[in-house]
Design a protein around this motif. Structure first.
Motif, PDB file in Angstrom:
ATOM      1  N   VAL A   1      29.720  45.570  48.754  1.00  0.00           N
ATOM      2  CA  VAL A   1      29.346  45.872  47.375  1.00  0.00           C
ATOM      3  C   VAL A   1      30.552  45.613  46.490  1.00  0.00           C
ATOM      4  O   VAL A   1      31.687  45.960  46.859  1.00  0.00           O
ATOM      5  N   VAL A   2      30.328  45.007  45.332  1.00  0.00           N
ATOM      6  CA  VAL A   2      31.390  44.789  44.352  1.00  0.00           C
ATOM      7  C   VAL A   2      31.137  45.709  43.160  1.00  0.00           C
ATOM      8  O   VAL A   2      30.013  45.774  42.647  1.00  0.00           O
ATOM      9  N   VAL A   3      32.176  46.407  42.748  1.00  0.00           N
ATOM     10  CA  VAL A   3      32.059  47.403  41.682  1.00  0.00           C
ATOM     11  C   VAL A   3      32.861  46.967  40.463  1.00  0.00           C
ATOM     12  O   VAL A   3      33.956  46.414  40.586  1.00  0.00           O
TER      13      VAL A   3
ATOM     14  N   ASP B   1      40.980  54.538  37.706  1.00  0.00           N
ATOM     15  CA  ASP B   1      40.886  55.966  38.001  1.00  0.00           C
ATOM     16  C   ASP B   1      39.436  56.378  38.260  1.00  0.00           C
ATOM     17  O   ASP B   1      39.156  57.191  39.149  1.00  0.00           O
ATOM     18  N   THR B   2      38.498  55.789  37.509  1.00  0.00           N
ATOM     19  CA  THR B   2      37.080  56.049  37.767  1.00  0.00           C
ATOM     20  C   THR B   2      36.683  55.535  39.147  1.00  0.00           C
ATOM     21  O   THR B   2      35.928  56.191  39.876  1.00  0.00           O
ATOM     22  N   PHE B   3      37.188  54.365  39.501  1.00  0.00           N
ATOM     23  CA  PHE B   3      36.900  53.794  40.819  1.00  0.00           C
ATOM     24  C   PHE B   3      37.434  54.709  41.915  1.00  0.00           C
ATOM     25  O   PHE B   3      36.757  54.949  42.930  1.00  0.00           O
TER      26      PHE B   3
ATOM     27  N   VAL C   1      27.626  46.941  41.337  1.00  0.00           N
ATOM     28  CA  VAL C   1      27.406  48.211  40.659  1.00  0.00           C
ATOM     29  C   VAL C   1      28.413  48.247  39.524  1.00  0.00           C
ATOM     30  O   VAL C   1      29.620  48.237  39.758  1.00  0.00           O
ATOM     31  N   SER C   2      27.919  48.261  38.302  1.00  0.00           N
ATOM     32  CA  SER C   2      28.793  48.078  37.144  1.00  0.00           C
ATOM     33  C   SER C   2      28.476  49.076  36.049  1.00  0.00           C
ATOM     34  O   SER C   2      27.325  49.509  35.884  1.00  0.00           O
ATOM     35  N   THR C   3      29.503  49.407  35.289  1.00  0.00           N
ATOM     36  CA  THR C   3      29.249  50.095  34.027  1.00  0.00           C
ATOM     37  C   THR C   3      28.545  49.115  33.100  1.00  0.00           C
ATOM     38  O   THR C   3      28.718  47.905  33.206  1.00  0.00           O
TER      39      THR C   3
ATOM     40  N   VAL D   1      33.817  48.365  49.996  1.00  0.00           N
ATOM     41  CA  VAL D   1      33.527  48.289  48.561  1.00  0.00           C
ATOM     42  C   VAL D   1      34.750  47.704  47.858  1.00  0.00           C
ATOM     43  O   VAL D   1      35.884  48.126  48.121  1.00  0.00           O
ATOM     44  N   ALA D   2      34.544  46.745  46.953  1.00  0.00           N
ATOM     45  CA  ALA D   2      35.659  46.052  46.309  1.00  0.00           C
ATOM     46  C   ALA D   2      35.643  46.214  44.797  1.00  0.00           C
ATOM     47  O   ALA D   2      34.574  46.211  44.169  1.00  0.00           O
TER      48      ALA D   2
END
Length: 388
Positions: free
Chosen positions: A284-286, A214-216, A309-311, A201-202
């Protein structure tokens, strides 16, 4: 038209590092017809953006100045010496039109007016709400672009301080040749010490508190408990050199190095010029940001046929098709971020379908070529309306 007859376009910006806006600017200029346009860059000092500009054979001008704050007073800033130096450059380099960022606009606009050449600018921040004494100033540029609808709405306010039709939404485009499916990410995995078959995951983001490192990290803990083999990489640096960003970086790295669950699973790669290969390496890219004015990384990841996967706050709600090219969640919710990441890591078929849908969406709506065609059309229209 010979090379000597090209139109000289001056791009003025206070940013010298390589963030999303600067990557988009390079993608735009690369798509402009080189037989028609000669791009010039004006920045306060040397840096990554200028290096990339020169590498493409384009002209760079260095001129020390400090960008305007959100509280600038137009009449006062128009008298700063930098305005006269820009006016001199317009004459010396035979500049035909100017594109400005927000922080350069109070200097660039009066210089363009004095030279009787058109000026356009792009608003990248929805938080740039014009103060009462600035509203007339923002009616003066020949054309205003906003990078997203969220930016346009935030800039204009409610009710809008000027006619909304005077602000055109121009989504920053992606170089779909650079960011494409099928790239080899093996070198990135090797640099991170991750095997080819490890779930990866990146996050690609500069160090700034709104980017949600920090959320990541909190999300990574949750995913790791469910999928112990999963690994996580972060690419990015404090590209603009802000002291607050340096302090934030130190805090984030300290947490990653001292947390027993993250220490062996989370790798910080630093700045990577090959962002496309970081995406190629990832499953997956976040995007974990509190908000994104646009969210360039999401669009680049979709161009690489990677699910995101994004806010959702800001631009991502316009670029990512929730449930089709990725998933959107509320910001500052690590558990909400983790759930679709786990789903995607467990389902290669879903990753493939979402990746293909993301690539198609970018080609249809968010290509650099389309952005450049719109930009060039506006410049040509303004030059016809305002002959020098």
């Amino acid at each position: 038209m010979g090379l000597a007859d090209r139109l000289n376009i001056l791009f003025v910006t206070t940013y010298v590092g390589m963030g999303g806006g600067e990557t988009s600017l390079l993608a735009l200029v690369e798509q402009l017809d080189p037989l028609r346009y000669a791009p010039h860059l004006l920045v306060p000092h040397d840096g990554q953006l200028a290096e990339h500009w020169r590498a493409r054979g384009w002209t760079v001008h260095l001129m020390p100045f400090r960008g305007a704050s959100v509280y600038f007073v137009p009449a006062i800033y128009a008298r700063f010496p930098i305005r006269q130096r820009i006016a001199h450059l317009i004459h010396a380099a035979n500049i035909h039109a100017i594109h400005s960022d927000y922080h350069s606009l109070p200097f660039a606009l009066p210089a363009a007016r004095a030279a009787a050449i058109p000026l356009v600018w792009t608003c990248w921040g929805w938080w740039f709400h014009p103060k009462r004494w600035q509203r007339g100033f923002y009616c003066q540029p020949d054309h205003t672009f906003a990078a997203s609808w969220a930016i346009k709405d935030g800039f204009l306010g409610d009710p809008p301080f000027m006619p909304p039709e005077r602000v055109e939404v121009l989504p920053p485009g992606v170089d779909t040749e650079r960011f494409r499916p099928g790239l080899d990410g093996a070198i990135v995995r090797a640099d991170a010490g991750v095997s080819a078959d490890t779930p990866l995951v990146a996050l690609i983001a500069r160090f700034q508190d709104v980017k949600g490192h920090d959320t990541f990290q909190d999300m990574a803990r949750i995913v790791a408990r469910d999928l112990p083999d999963a690994r996580f990489i972060v690419a990015g640096e404090n590209v603009h050199g802000a002291a607050a960003d340096t302090a934030y970086k130190q805090r984030i790295l300290h947490t990653a190095q001292t947390d027993p669950l993250l220490r062996e699973r989370l790798i910080y790669l630093g700045f990577r010029a090959d962002a496309e290969r970081v995406m190629a390496a990832a499953d997956v890219v976040v995007c974990s940001s509190d908000f994104e004015s646009y969210g360039m990384v999401n669009v680049e990841a979709m161009a690489c046929a990677k699910p995101v996967v994004s806010t959702r706050r800001g631009g991502p709600s316009e670029t990512v098709a929730d449930g089709e090219t990725g998933f959107l969640v509320d910001p500052r919710d690590p558990a909400a971020l983790a759930r679709p990441v786990i789903t995607l890591l467990r389902d290669p078929g879903l990753r493939s379908r979402m990746g293909a849908a993301g690539r198609a969406r970018v080609e249809a709506r968010f290509s650099a070529r389309s952005m450049a065609e719109t930009f060039a059309a506006r410049i040509e229209s303004l030059l016809r309306a305002k002959p020098r």
